[in-house]
Design a protein around this motif. Structure first.
Motif, PDB file in Angstrom:
ATOM      1  N   ILE A   1       0.882  -1.130  -0.190  1.00 54.39           N
ATOM      2  CA  ILE A   1       0.183   0.033   0.074  1.00 54.39           C
ATOM      3  C   ILE A   1       0.733   1.348  -0.177  1.00 54.39           C
ATOM      4  O   ILE A   1       2.122   1.257   0.588  1.00 54.39           O
ATOM      5  N   ASP A   2       0.185   2.247  -0.486  1.00 55.09           N
ATOM      6  CA  ASP A   2       0.994   3.481  -0.632  1.00 55.09           C
ATOM      7  C   ASP A   2       0.927   4.238   0.786  1.00 55.09           C
ATOM      8  O   ASP A   2       0.146   3.895   1.713  1.00 55.09           O
ATOM      9  N   GLN A   3       1.514   5.473   0.912  1.00 54.72           N
ATOM     10  CA  GLN A   3       1.379   6.162   1.894  1.00 54.72           C
ATOM     11  C   GLN A   3      -0.113   6.609   2.378  1.00 54.72           C
ATOM     12  O   GLN A   3      -0.524   6.907   3.669  1.00 54.72           O
ATOM     13  N   ALA A   4      -0.916   6.701   1.359  1.00 55.27           N
ATOM     14  CA  ALA A   4      -2.319   7.072   1.590  1.00 55.27           C
ATOM     15  C   ALA A   4      -3.021   5.966   1.904  1.00 55.27           C
ATOM     16  O   ALA A   4      -4.470   5.975   2.198  1.00 55.27           O
ATOM     17  N   GLY A   5      -2.436   4.641   2.029  1.00 57.39           N
ATOM     18  CA  GLY A   5      -3.173   3.344   2.433  1.00 57.39           C
ATOM     19  C   GLY A   5      -3.846   2.929   1.198  1.00 57.39           C
ATOM     20  O   GLY A   5      -4.690   1.948   1.400  1.00 57.39           O
ATOM     21  N   ASN A   6      -3.576   3.216  -0.159  1.00 55.66           N
ATOM     22  CA  ASN A   6      -4.122   2.698  -1.092  1.00 55.66           C
ATOM     23  C   ASN A   6      -3.371   1.448  -1.763  1.00 55.66           C
ATOM     24  O   ASN A   6      -2.132   1.691  -1.791  1.00 55.66           O
TER      25      ASN A   6
END
Length: 943
Positions: free
Chosen positions: A499-504
């Motif tokens: 996941i990326d920093q935004a949680g996606n």
């Protein structure tokens, strides 16, 4: 203890076996090994019923027999303990599934030990044990790390997957996508059976008539992103591997049919304006037939390309990915409503032959590639997304389903295969009023007219290939294995999603490092499904859900594996159950595999066995096992039905018939000429007139009456608990009765009276050795230290021979019948040699081990009878030196003589005339005629 008392004997010997590890598996098998395996049970809260021990008793007899024959035996037991029932219990009660599961396992274990099965209990396992499902997760990682090489026809490590240059040039994300698309374990948007009430996806076999088999809740077909296993890559090997297996023919056919190999052609139908077809066709001729259908073509698979000229419409499944594109605006509402209704039907409902066909016109057309004619495209639920391409070319003149649909909706029917001159309904077929599905010569097929079906198939396929419109193809009914469940009580997937920093989610994923297995289930207080297709594990805390590795953040996979996962490979873990450093020790695997005898219900004929074979072949390709197949010999035990109890007789109109009007018929009965039949729901033997094997009406013996019994189930109230049987008759009586009911593979009704009859036999065995008229234990006075006389010796060795051969053949009922004959014979003997009794106890011990252990000890023998060597018969002892034949005077027996078994008529007559009693009876009489039947009798006609 003068009387035979199983309640005292059996627990004592069970404790002895456990304390002395009598049935421990040797660490290293000898020159001959026998791996005897049961399909392990699901430990339900109801415990065992008497249907379960049938197969277990059979394998136990084989295991005990093999040990006595000097073979090294592995005979284990375990429990298939994940799954919906335990979680449903947790939802209702709030009790953690693990608590109930362990309680059920403890009860099953108690019952299995109570029945005296010779399992190696040091190897017991449950699929819910963390030490076990760690390696289930490991196998999933092997699947995740494997791609199938079609040229080599084997699975290879992902590291060996060739990456095309154009993919590599597109960047790291493109490479990841390419690799993930080739893995044996992959994510895909799959059409699934979604049950909102249970909160999970169900496999097809878990859905009955559109409802869940657990709870009978409505099931809907929806697309959902799921883990899939690419079992279809192994279809050809799964099919060809059946040839060398010692399995029932019917089971192999079921697997073959399930795999469903067929040969035919893939054909693309242009979707668009007819005026653009020729340009599209010309472009295809230059570029060739594409590996995947383009957006402007509807691809079908057909086994009858010879009938293309007769394709008058097309049908796509309600789930076809092109349906939205194909549906005209003015048809959209009707198509959408139809598809919604179809989503609640099971595959079986949709494909039942006698169901009225239904469908909706999409408003669009395709172009028939062989004649350029536009044909309408319909959506209909009799076409399934999971078979072929999810679309068909409909040839109603030569396919029954298409014909029914065409008649229903008044679509054209053009015959293109001419039936033979003597074909039934030939005129109707040629007029398009009947369907003809066989082969013949082509008609209405342009340049193909007059050619036979085989030639037309070949020429049309070659033409399509040259024009880039089709090619020859092999197809399988087998679909990739849907491997996700949205439930709590199952093995967690060892997969991490980046996941990326935004949680996606980034779309990248990785397997958990094998050294960090197992991935344990999180602690959840709420097990209830929420009616949406999100797994309960998503409710877990962040500490479980999220992982950081090398500065990257990951979210755990929250689906769980299906119950099939743990049952796919348990046979391997039994070999090396305590190994925490490897799936299985290679040396031990090579020593014990494959399984020599696998016994279980025919209900597992396809899925469990097919799934296990698939996993095993992947493990074989990756070097974890040494055999290409897991199970050498397979036996399916028959079903034991509930006890037959009288509920009444009924005529052909389901009206009651009086008991006094029914009798047994010597001829077995038959149906009347007009097909009338009386159905007997169930029956007790003492309520009919016993005149033969069949049941008929007394007033009309042409009307047959049938006796029926039902499968044991709680709903019918006919389940018999083995605890009750053991309490009343003993475990040996239960074991013996289940083997004496009939052939192992047959379906048989239960009878408590039958158990009582077998218990009477065991009582006779006891009395043959023990004097039960005494207050203290005293051996029968008839027992002697002497040798058998000739007749006794012949009976003894004939019994050894029969029991040995029948046990080898798993014909246990006839082996028991022979031991009953032996007991009756020696019970009548005035002298019973102890050595003969000891030999007999060895023969009986695999069948009734507790009784034989006790009598072995009573006869003064040390140790367990299970360690004795199996006796050998002497062929010479089977030869009779003389036989007894009657001597008749005018047809009435007056004396008996001893003669050689091969004595000729003259020799028999001479022996009769030399008999002192015969000579005295002949005084004053004249012999008119002398008759001798070899081996049977001598008859003297006198005056």
């Amino acid at each position: 203890m003068p009387r035979y008392t199983p309640a005292d004997i059996e627990p004592r010997w069970q404790a002895y076996w456990e304390e002395n590890k009598t049935f421990a598996t040797p660490e290293t098998p000898g020159s001959k090994k026998r791996y005897v395996l049961d399909m392990f049970p699901y430990p339900s809260g109801d415990g065992l019923h008497v249907g379960h021990p049938e197969g277990y008793t059979a394998t136990d007899i084989v295991a005990r027999y093999a040990r006595m024959r000097g073979e090294s035996v592995l005979h284990p037991m375990g429990f298939d303990a994940f799954g919906l029932p335990a979680e449903e219990h947790a939802i209702k009660t709030g009790e953690h599934p693990r608590v109930q599961t362990q309680r059920n396992i403890d009860n099953f274990t108690r019952q299995l030990k109570m029945l005296g099965f010779s399992y190696d209990w040091d190897r017991v396992l449950a699929t819910t044990d963390e030490r076990y499902f760690r390696w289930t997760q490991f196998i999933f990682l092997v699947l995740f790390d494997t791609w199938f090489d079609p040229q080599q026809q084997r699975g290879r490590p992902i590291a060996e997957l060739p990456i095309p240059d154009q993919i590599r040039a597109a960047g790291e994300a493109a490479v990841d996508d390419y690799i993930n698309s080739r893995r044996l374990a992959y994510l895909d948007d799959a059409l699934v059976n979604w049950c909102p009430n249970l909160g999970t996806v169900l496999a097809n076999e878990e859905v009955v008539d559109g409802k869940s088999d657990v709870g009978s809740h409505p099931v809907k077909r929806i697309p959902l992103r799921q883990w899939m296993l690419r079992i279809t890559d192994y279809a050809e090997r799964l099919l060809s591997g059946l040839d060398d297996l010692d399995w029932p023919t019917g089971i192999k056919k079921l697997q073959s049919d399930w795999i469903g190999r067929s040969t035919g052609a893939e054909v693309d139908f242009f979707v668009g304006e007819a005026a653009k077809f020729e340009a599209w066709k010309s472009a295809r001729g230059k570029s060739g037939f594409p590996a995947k259908a383009s957006d402007d073509a509807l691809r079908v698979y057909t086994t009858r390309p010879d009938t293309l000229y007769g394709a008058t419409y097309m049908v796509v499944s309600p789930e076809h990915p092109m349906l939205d594109q194909l549906t005209a605006a003015d048809q959209s509402a009707e198509v959408k409503a139809y598809c919604e209704k179809a989503s609640f039907k099971s595959d079986r409902e949709r494909t039942e032959g006698d169901r009225e066909k239904s469908g909706v016109f999409t408003g669009s057309y395709a172009i028939n590639p062989v004649n350029g004619k536009p044909i309408p495209i319909w959506v209909a639920d009799y076409v399934l997304a999971g078979y072929g391409t999810g679309a068909i070319m409909a040839v109603p003149a030569h396919d029954e389903r298409d014909f029914e649909f065409a008649v229903q909706y008044e679509l054209p029917i053009i015959p293109v295969v001419q039936p033979p001159a003597d074909a039934e309904n030939r005129d109707d077929i040629l007029a398009g009023k009947a369907c003809f599905a066989a082969v013949g010569n082509a008609i209405n097929s342009g340049p193909m007219d007059g050619k036979d079906t085989a030639e037309v198939k070949q020429q049309i396929t070659a033409q399509l290939d040259a024009e880039g419109l089709g090619n020859s193809a092999v197809n399988y009914k087998l679909r990739d294995w849907l491997f996700s469940r949205q439930r709590f009580w199952g093995e967690p997937f060892p997969i991490l999603h980046e996941i990326d920093q935004a949680g996606n989610a980034t779309g990248r994923m990785r397997g958990v490092d094998p050294s960090e297995l197992p991935v344990r289930l999180p602690e959840l207080e709420d097990f209830k499904p929420h009616g949406r297709p999100e797994p309960p594990l998503a409710k877990a805390g962040d500490e479980w859900l999220y992982v950081t590795i090398d500065g990257k953040r990951y979210r755990r996979e929250t689906n769980t594996m299906p119950q099939w996962a743990g049952s796919c490979w348990y046979y391997l873990r039994y070999i090396d159950p305590h190994n925490d450093s490897a799936l299985i020790d290679p040396e031990k695997e090579a020593q014990w595999m494959p399984v020599d005898l696998y016994v279980g219900g025919a209900e597992h004929a396809v899925l469990h066995l097919l799934y296990s074979r698939f996993w095993h072949k992947v493990l074989y390709d990756r070097g974890h096992v040494s055999t290409p197949e897991p199970f050498g010999r397979l036996i399916n035990q028959g079903m034991i039905l509930g006890e037959v109890e009288f509920t009444g007789y009924f005529d052909e109109n389901d009206q009651p018939v009086s008991t006094k009007d029914v009798k047994k018929s010597a001829g077995g009965g038959r149906e009347s000429k007009d097909g009338r039949k009386v159905t007997l729901k169930s029956i007790a033997d003492d309520q009919v007139e016993k005149q033969g094997e069949g049941f008929v009406l007394k007033s009309d013996s042409s009307i047959k009456v049938e006796s029926r019994a039902n499968k044991m189930s709680k709903s019918r109230g006919n389940v018999v608990n083995p605890d009750v049987v053991v309490d009343e008759y003993g475990a040996d009586a239960l074991r013996l009765y289940e083997m004496f009911m009939g052939p192992l593979e047959a379906t048989k009704p239960w009878s408590m009276a039958g158990v009582g009859g077998v218990r009477s036999f065991l009582d006779r065995v006891w009395r043959m050795i023990v004097d039960d008229q005494q207050d203290e234990l005293v051996l029968q006075s008839a027992l002697s230290q002497g040798d058998c006389d000739d007749e006794q010796n012949r009976m003894l060795h004939a019994t050894i021979k029969k029991v040995t051969e029948d046990t080898d053949a798993m014909s246990f009922n006839t082996a028991i019948a022979r031991m009953m004959e032996f007991t009756n014979f020696f019970t009548r003997s005035q002298q019973r040699p102890i050595e003969a009794m000891k030999t007999f106890l060895i023969l009986l011990s695999p069948y009734a081990p507790h009784l034989c252990e006790e009598l072995w000890k009573i006869l003064g023998q040390d140790g367990s009878i299970a360690h004795q060597s199996w006796p050998q018969w002497d062929e010479a002892a089977l030869v009779q030196s003389s036989i007894e034949v009657p001597v008749q005077f005018n047809g009435k027996v007056k004396s008996k003589i001893q003669v050689s078994p091969d004595a000729k008529p003259d020799e028999m007559i001479q022996a009769a005339l030399e008999d002192a009693k015969v000579q005295s009876l002949l005084e004053g009489k004249n012999i008119v005629k002398k008759i001798a039947v070899p081996g049977r009798l001598v008859n003297l006609v006198v005056k």
